[in-house]
Structures are given as structure tokens and as C-alpha cells.
Design an enzyme around this catalytic site. Structure first.
Site, mmCIF file in Angstrom:
data_model
loop_
_atom_site.group_PDB
_atom_site.id
_atom_site.type_symbol
_atom_site.label_atom_id
_atom_site.label_comp_id
_atom_site.label_asym_id
_atom_site.label_seq_id
_atom_site.Cartn_x
_atom_site.Cartn_y
_atom_site.Cartn_z
ATOM 1 N N GLU A 108 48.584 30.086 18.650
ATOM 2 C CA GLU A 108 48.572 30.119 17.256
ATOM 3 C C GLU A 108 48.332 31.684 16.756
ATOM 4 O O GLU A 108 48.902 32.176 15.911
ATOM 5 C CB GLU A 108 47.723 29.170 16.550
ATOM 6 C CG GLU A 108 47.848 27.761 17.005
ATOM 7 C CD GLU A 108 46.760 26.804 16.670
ATOM 8 O OE1 GLU A 108 45.365 27.181 16.325
ATOM 9 O OE2 GLU A 108 46.973 25.554 16.748
ATOM 10 N N GLU A 161 47.672 20.066 21.756
ATOM 11 C CA GLU A 161 46.894 19.287 20.985
ATOM 12 C C GLU A 161 47.084 18.010 21.055
ATOM 13 O O GLU A 161 46.107 17.048 20.953
ATOM 14 C CB GLU A 161 46.968 19.830 19.566
ATOM 15 C CG GLU A 161 46.390 21.223 19.152
ATOM 16 C CD GLU A 161 47.198 22.372 19.532
ATOM 17 O OE1 GLU A 161 46.859 23.608 19.306
ATOM 18 O OE2 GLU A 161 48.238 22.365 20.205
#
Length: 269
Positions: free
Chosen positions: A123, A143
Site C-alpha cells: 500500500e 488481506e
């Protein structure tokens, strides 16, 4: 500030921030986010600097060297069970503030992904203007396999860079891609052998550093304007989604399974 989780250096007119928790695969903790933010303030105050590189370090263990960018959030700390839900949300907001700071930073930013980038590490790399990857470096968004949700603005950045279908492919499956594939799909700007990775990135940073800094700041702001206008809303939505996941039994199962190196068993509760 004395840094404990990163190294700070300067090469020409380029500042180099090196994530440096090799014993934990450069996994992110609160101190790392705070130190990145402090380093960015330091860079912004130094009017001689024109570009920023964010990269990882090398882990040496049992006589072997392993390139590491960032393994994501430190799940060992997350799984310790010592944080309240409010503290977990505060951690997320610190992480998202740091990602937004990187994304909106007035100087050009380069993520130099030398090794594995996962979750929060991927990210942060996405928030940079350009991503340089070693051919054998890897990137993934795991995730959904851990009972949590993507963050750091990646729900916007991935769709903008790759289109909806390819973004869903990476996020739904959590599959691992290397630098060659990331470059081919347009996620990484360039993929090169790790031995020449930093030289390539510094040479490119030097080209950017030769441009007028105020002009660069303006064109960056204008080119990112559509994304900038919605980034606060995206980060808030991601925060709420991750916090919701943290309330579930599945989130705790995902963290335990990761720590125990086994396949998680999710029940949807």
C-alpha cells in the site's frame, strides 16, 4: 528524531528512506509510520532535495542474505491481544495519514521494491509516484486470506492503475506477482535485476531532480487531482471496513492462523 525503524540518507538531491526492521521482515509498527512522517517533514524542509526514494533493507540470517521491502503490518503485535478496538482504529488512522502524506507529498516519490511487499508495504509503495521493482521481488494483497481488508488508499489506486477486473484479481485472490508481471500490467514502472535496481532508481530520480521543483509540485497536484479529491473519503471507507473486520472471530482466526503457520478456518462470524 533518532530513527529506530528506518535509515535516512541522501544521494545527490534524492533523499533515501530505508525501512529497517529486518528481524521482522520490515513489518510496520506505529513507530515506523511516525518516523516516515518525520523523515518526510525533514525532506520537505530541506530545499536542496528534489526527490524521495522509499526502499527496504537486506536481512542476513544463517549466512544467507534476503532482500526485504515490507512484509506488511506486524501481525505478531496485532495478535498479542493487548490493544483495544479503539487503539486498533487509532493505529489504522496513523497508517492512513502516513499513506496520504506519501501520496500527496510535493516532491516526486519512488518506491524501490527490492524484495517482498505485502499488505501495508504494498500500500505504501502504491502511494508513491513510481514503483521500481526487482525482477524477483514480489507483491501481494493477502488481506482477504487474513480476515481483514485492504487499506492505504489501495482500493482506489489499484482500480485507477489497473482497471477494475485486474484490481479484483489481485485483491480477491491475494495472489503473489513478481516484478516482471507487475511491470507488464502497469503496476510497476520498471522491473530490473536487483543488482541494478537502486542504480536505475537513482538515475531516474536524478532526471526528475533536474526539473524545476515548483513546476513539478504543480504538475503532480494537477495530475493527481481527481484521486486527491476523493482520497480522504476512500481512506475513511477503508478504515471503517477494516475496523468492522477486526470485530469478527474470523479476524482473530486469520491472525492466529498466520502466527501458527496453518490454513485459517473461517466461519463468517
Amino acid at each position: 528524531m533518532d530513527y529506530t525503524t528506518l535509515l535516512y540518507g541522501v544521494s545527490g538531491q534524492t533523499a533515501v528512506i530505508t525501512l529497517n526492521r529486518p528481524e521482522r521482515m520490515n513489518a510496520v509498527i506505529e513507530a515506523m509510520y511516525r518516523e516516515i512522517s518525520d523523515a518526510l517533514s525533514r525532506i520537505e524542509a530541506d530545499k536542496t532535495l528534489r526527490c524521495v526514494i522509499l526502499t527496504g533493507t537486506v536481512r542476513e540470517k544463517d549466512g544467507k542474505r534476503r532482500q526485504i521491502f515490507c512484509a506488511g503490518a506486524d501481525l505478531k503485535e496485532h495478535g498479542a491481544g493487548t490493544r483495544t478496538l479503539e487503539q486498533k482504529e487509532a493505529y489504522l488512522r496513523l497508517a492512513h495519514d502516513t499513506c496520504q502524506r506519501i501520496f500527496e507529498f510535493p516532491l516526486p516519490t519512488l518506491a524501490v521494491v527490492n524484495g517482498a511487499a505485502r499488505g501495508a508495504g504494498a500500500e505504501m509503495a502504491l502511494c508513491c509516484d513510481f514503483m521500481f521493482m526487482a525482477d524477483d521481488a514480489t507483491l501481494a494483497f493477502p488481506e482477504t486470506g487474513l480476515g481483514t481488508c485492504i487499506g492505504g488508499g489501495s482500493s482506489s489506486h489499484l482500480v485507477r492503475l489497473l482497471g477494475l477486473t485486474r484490481a479484483k484479481d489481485l485483491v480477491y485472490t491475494g495472489r503473489i506477482i513478481d516484478g516482471v508481471e507487475a511491470s507488464a500490467m502497469g503496476l510497476s514502472y520498471r522491473s530490473v535485476p536487483v543488482a541494478s535496481l537502486m542504480d536505475e532508481a537513482l538515475a531516474f530520480a536524478g532526471r526528475l531532480a533536474a526539473k524545476a521543483p515548483r513546476s513539478m509540485a504543480h504538475v503532480k497536484r494537477l495530475l493527481q487531482q481527481p484521486a486527491r479529491q476523493g482520497i480522504a473519503e476512500v481512506l475513511e471507507s477503508e478504515t471503517r471496513a477494516i475496523v468492522d473486520c477486526m470485530k469478527t472471530d474470523d479476524w482473530h482466526e486469520g491472525v492466529r492462523a498466520f502466527a501458527e503457520n496453518r490454513r485459517p478456518v473461517y466461519k463468517g462470524t
